[in-house]
Design a protein around this motif. Structure first.
Motif, PDB file in Angstrom:
ATOM      1  N   ALA A 298      42.634 -19.596 -12.434  1.00  0.00           N
ATOM      2  CA  ALA A 298      42.099 -20.920 -12.263  1.00  0.00           C
ATOM      3  C   ALA A 298      40.538 -21.046 -12.990  1.00  0.00           C
ATOM      4  CB  ALA A 298      41.512 -21.160 -10.738  1.00  0.00           C
ATOM      5  N   ASN A 299      40.031 -20.174 -13.090  1.00  0.00           N
ATOM      6  CA  ASN A 299      38.869 -20.162 -13.826  1.00  0.00           C
ATOM      7  C   ASN A 299      38.975 -19.805 -15.313  1.00  0.00           C
ATOM      8  OD1 ASN A 299      37.343 -20.812 -11.403  1.00  0.00           O
ATOM      9  ND2 ASN A 299      37.064 -18.580 -11.037  1.00  0.00           N
ATOM     10  N   HIS A 300      40.211 -19.680 -15.675  1.00  0.00           N
ATOM     11  CA  HIS A 300      40.406 -19.491 -17.067  1.00  0.00           C
ATOM     12  C   HIS A 300      41.641 -20.138 -17.633  1.00  0.00           C
ATOM     13  CE1 HIS A 300      37.512 -16.066 -17.105  1.00  0.00           C
ATOM     14  NE2 HIS A 300      37.845 -15.825 -15.810  1.00  0.00           N
ATOM     15  N   THR A 301      41.550 -21.536 -17.803  1.00  0.00           N
ATOM     16  CA  THR A 301      42.605 -22.390 -17.758  1.00  0.00           C
ATOM     17  C   THR A 301      43.117 -22.043 -19.342  1.00  0.00           C
ATOM     18  OG1 THR A 301      41.110 -23.946 -18.161  1.00  0.00           O
ATOM     19  CG2 THR A 301      42.045 -23.780 -15.898  1.00  0.00           C
ATOM     20  N   LYS A 302      42.340 -21.561 -20.400  1.00  0.00           N
ATOM     21  CA  LYS A 302      42.997 -21.592 -21.434  1.00  0.00           C
ATOM     22  C   LYS A 302      43.483 -20.186 -22.071  1.00  0.00           C
ATOM     23  CE  LYS A 302      39.964 -25.301 -23.017  1.00  0.00           C
ATOM     24  NZ  LYS A 302      39.039 -25.953 -24.172  1.00  0.00           N
ATOM     25  N   SER A 303      43.408 -19.377 -20.913  1.00  0.00           N
ATOM     26  CA  SER A 303      43.925 -17.888 -21.127  1.00  0.00           C
ATOM     27  C   SER A 303      45.251 -17.965 -21.930  1.00  0.00           C
ATOM     28  CB  SER A 303      44.086 -17.328 -19.958  1.00  0.00           C
ATOM     29  OG  SER A 303      44.619 -16.006 -20.021  1.00  0.00           O
ATOM     30  N   PRO A 304      45.387 -17.063 -22.944  1.00  0.00           N
ATOM     31  CA  PRO A 304      46.685 -17.014 -23.880  1.00  0.00           C
ATOM     32  C   PRO A 304      47.669 -16.585 -22.963  1.00  0.00           C
ATOM     33  CG  PRO A 304      44.600 -15.831 -25.195  1.00  0.00           C
ATOM     34  CD  PRO A 304      44.116 -16.253 -23.480  1.00  0.00           C
ATOM     35  N   ALA A 305      47.404 -15.791 -21.753  1.00  0.00           N
ATOM     36  CA  ALA A 305      48.516 -15.270 -20.828  1.00  0.00           C
ATOM     37  C   ALA A 305      49.330 -16.333 -20.507  1.00  0.00           C
ATOM     38  CB  ALA A 305      47.786 -14.564 -19.712  1.00  0.00           C
ATOM     39  N   LEU A 306      48.586 -17.526 -20.153  1.00  0.00           N
ATOM     40  CA  LEU A 306      49.428 -18.736 -19.645  1.00  0.00           C
ATOM     41  C   LEU A 306      50.470 -19.298 -20.521  1.00  0.00           C
ATOM     42  CD1 LEU A 306      46.318 -20.716 -17.899  1.00  0.00           C
ATOM     43  CD2 LEU A 306      48.502 -19.516 -16.834  1.00  0.00           C
ATOM     44  N   ARG A 307      50.387 -18.999 -21.804  1.00  0.00           N
ATOM     45  CA  ARG A 307      51.181 -19.308 -22.905  1.00  0.00           C
ATOM     46  C   ARG A 307      52.113 -18.428 -23.345  1.00  0.00           C
ATOM     47  NH1 ARG A 307      46.028 -21.078 -24.512  1.00  0.00           N
ATOM     48  NH2 ARG A 307      46.080 -19.458 -26.198  1.00  0.00           N
ATOM     49  N   ALA A 308      52.297 -17.244 -22.838  1.00  0.00           N
ATOM     50  CA  ALA A 308      53.041 -16.383 -23.165  1.00  0.00           C
ATOM     51  C   ALA A 308      54.543 -16.495 -22.855  1.00  0.00           C
ATOM     52  CB  ALA A 308      52.725 -14.583 -22.443  1.00  0.00           C
ATOM     53  N   THR A 309      55.277 -16.177 -23.943  1.00  0.00           N
ATOM     54  CA  THR A 309      56.799 -16.439 -23.739  1.00  0.00           C
ATOM     55  C   THR A 309      57.383 -15.393 -22.618  1.00  0.00           C
ATOM     56  OG1 THR A 309      57.542 -15.182 -25.715  1.00  0.00           O
ATOM     57  CG2 THR A 309      56.811 -17.750 -26.089  1.00  0.00           C
ATOM     58  N   HIS A 310      58.356 -15.426 -22.430  1.00  0.00           N
ATOM     59  CA  HIS A 310      59.251 -14.706 -21.316  1.00  0.00           C
ATOM     60  C   HIS A 310      59.526 -13.093 -22.125  1.00  0.00           C
ATOM     61  CE1 HIS A 310      61.541 -12.928 -18.147  1.00  0.00           C
ATOM     62  NE2 HIS A 310      62.403 -12.547 -18.840  1.00  0.00           N
ATOM     63  N   GLU A 311      59.900 -13.479 -23.332  1.00  0.00           N
ATOM     64  CA  GLU A 311      59.989 -12.096 -24.292  1.00  0.00           C
ATOM     65  C   GLU A 311      58.652 -11.335 -24.480  1.00  0.00           C
ATOM     66  OE1 GLU A 311      59.812  -9.509 -27.833  1.00  0.00           O
ATOM     67  OE2 GLU A 311      58.758 -11.497 -27.539  1.00  0.00           O
ATOM     68  N   GLU A 312      57.368 -12.218 -24.703  1.00  0.00           N
ATOM     69  CA  GLU A 312      56.085 -11.470 -24.828  1.00  0.00           C
ATOM     70  C   GLU A 312      55.614 -10.836 -23.299  1.00  0.00           C
ATOM     71  OE1 GLU A 312      54.068 -14.285 -28.181  1.00  0.00           O
ATOM     72  OE2 GLU A 312      54.055 -15.032 -26.215  1.00  0.00           O
ATOM     73  N   GLN A 313      56.042 -11.607 -22.373  1.00  0.00           N
ATOM     74  CA  GLN A 313      55.865 -11.053 -21.068  1.00  0.00           C
ATOM     75  C   GLN A 313      56.332  -9.739 -20.586  1.00  0.00           C
ATOM     76  OE1 GLN A 313      56.807 -13.958 -18.320  1.00  0.00           O
ATOM     77  NE2 GLN A 313      55.149 -15.530 -18.817  1.00  0.00           N
ATOM     78  N   GLU A 314      57.669  -9.552 -21.194  1.00  0.00           N
ATOM     79  CA  GLU A 314      58.478  -8.208 -20.507  1.00  0.00           C
ATOM     80  C   GLU A 314      58.200  -7.306 -21.640  1.00  0.00           C
ATOM     81  OE1 GLU A 314      62.311  -9.560 -20.928  1.00  0.00           O
ATOM     82  OE2 GLU A 314      62.692  -9.419 -18.592  1.00  0.00           O
ATOM     83  N   ASN A 315      57.578  -7.463 -22.891  1.00  0.00           N
ATOM     84  CA  ASN A 315      57.653  -6.437 -23.958  1.00  0.00           C
ATOM     85  C   ASN A 315      56.338  -6.329 -24.458  1.00  0.00           C
ATOM     86  OD1 ASN A 315      60.539  -5.691 -25.067  1.00  0.00           O
ATOM     87  ND2 ASN A 315      60.609  -8.000 -24.883  1.00  0.00           N
ATOM     88  N   ASN A 316      55.165  -7.049 -24.375  1.00  0.00           N
ATOM     89  CA  ASN A 316      53.927  -6.858 -24.849  1.00  0.00           C
ATOM     90  C   ASN A 316      52.664  -6.720 -24.036  1.00  0.00           C
ATOM     91  OD1 ASN A 316      55.254  -7.342 -27.315  1.00  0.00           O
ATOM     92  ND2 ASN A 316      54.749  -9.441 -27.450  1.00  0.00           N
ATOM     93  N   TYR A 317      53.055  -7.121 -22.646  1.00  0.00           N
ATOM     94  CA  TYR A 317      52.259  -6.970 -21.620  1.00  0.00           C
ATOM     95  C   TYR A 317      52.145  -5.639 -20.647  1.00  0.00           C
ATOM     96  CZ  TYR A 317      50.086 -11.435 -23.091  1.00  0.00           C
ATOM     97  OH  TYR A 317      49.521 -12.273 -23.729  1.00  0.00           O
ATOM     98  N   PRO A 318      53.393  -5.118 -20.171  1.00  0.00           N
ATOM     99  CA  PRO A 318      53.298  -4.321 -19.471  1.00  0.00           C
ATOM    100  C   PRO A 318      52.830  -2.805 -19.982  1.00  0.00           C
ATOM    101  CG  PRO A 318      55.577  -4.289 -20.468  1.00  0.00           C
ATOM    102  CD  PRO A 318      54.746  -5.512 -20.827  1.00  0.00           C
ATOM    103  N   GLY A 319      51.517  -2.935 -20.184  1.00  0.00           N
ATOM    104  CA  GLY A 319      50.691  -1.741 -20.680  1.00  0.00           C
ATOM    105  C   GLY A 319      49.985  -0.973 -19.794  1.00  0.00           C
ATOM    106  N   GLY A 320      49.771   0.370 -19.745  1.00  0.00           N
ATOM    107  CA  GLY A 320      48.941   1.174 -19.178  1.00  0.00           C
ATOM    108  C   GLY A 320      48.478   2.189 -19.747  1.00  0.00           C
TER     109      GLY A 320
END
Length: 280
Positions: free
Chosen positions: A247-269
């Motif tokens: 809500a306070n970061h409406t221009k975050s790149p996370a909001l524009r991530a494709t489904h492929e990017e969500q599954e492959n590039n973000y589940p890091g630990g």
């Protein structure tokens, strides 16, 4: 009549054990002359695979892991804990194995929400035991950040504890020119090192996660190219109300991530690894 030979099960098992013992001895005798395979970076329950994030890449050092070289960046390995006795033991093992594998650079325990009595005990432990392993092993105390956003979530202590250490322990802003090329790493306290963890994976046997973008051109932690282990989250972190979260970061790149990017590039630990400039 032909005599029948009956072997007891114990005799068969003993014979098999004896053969296995001979094979092991021969393997050990001849295996010591073979090149040794590198061991995993860290021991944990999650798959030990590595992913890299996207961004503008700029090389911050020479491609080598020789920490005696002037071009080898300073390494800071951190891990966040509370002040429980169980995490005291976990922390001791982190320090011990960092010493055993000769981990380059500094190792810092970031301890949150400790009472004065707990602080006193931990300071004494570090002075009498931990610092004997290496003068670069230290502890940094922070307040409790569990209620920083109004709820009660103890895991806030990891990011905000790191931020506290960067500001008050490392004094990043005051030493920005020196520290922006340093390598900052974040482990969990239930991990131990089986070999040194450094920024350069050029000659390493780590498995690089395969995505549609292809493998990284340079297998190193660099500005704009942080690294982390991949976890089996899939797109789980995105199955929430993103408009509320950002809500306070409406221009975050996370909001524009494709489904492929969500599954492959973000589940890091952890281990997370980034330059000082990116981590700050």
């Amino acid at each position: 009549k032909k005599a029948k030979f009956v072997f007891a099960p114990e005799s068969i098992l003993f014979g098999l054990f004896f053969i296995w013992l001979i094979v092991c001895v021969q393997f050990y005798r001849h295996g010591t002359d073979q090149p040794q395979r590198q061991q995993p970076l860290a021991l944990d329950s999650a798959p030990n695979r590595i992913i890299q994030s996207s961004g503008v890449i700029s090389d911050n050092s020479q491609p080598n892991n020789n920490n005696d070289d002037d071009t080898f960046p300073e390494h800071y390995l951190t891990f966040s804990t509370a002040c429980s006795s169980s995490q005291d033991w976990q922390s001791f093992l982190v320090f011990y194995y960092a010493h055993k594998v000769q981990q380059p650079g500094h190792v810092i325990r970031i301890a949150s929400n400790c009472s004065d009595k707990q602080k006193e005990a931990l300071i004494k432990l570090h002075e009498n035991v931990i610092s004997k392993l290496s003068p670069k092993f230290s502890i940094h105390f922070t307040p409790d950040f569990a209620r920083i956003s109004g709820d009660n979530y103890k895991y806030y202590n990891k990011p905000f504890g790191l931020q506290h250490w960067l500001k008050y322990g490392l004094k990043y802003e005051e030493n920005k020119e020196k520290l922006e090329d340093a390598i900052i790493m974040i482990l969990d306290p239930d991990m131990i090192l089986l070999r040194p963890l450094t920024y350069d994976f050029t000659d390493s046997n780590v498995i690089i996660h395969r995505s549609k973008r292809g493998p990284p051109k340079v297998r190193k932690v660099m500005h704009g190219q942080p690294w982390a282990s991949i976890y089996a989250f899939g797109d789980g972190p995105f199955r929430v109300d993103l408009k509320h979260v950002f809500a306070n970061h409406t221009k975050s790149p996370a909001l524009r991530a494709t489904h492929e990017e969500q599954e492959n590039n973000y589940p890091g630990g952890p281990p997370y690894m980034a330059t000082g400039r990116d981590m700050n």
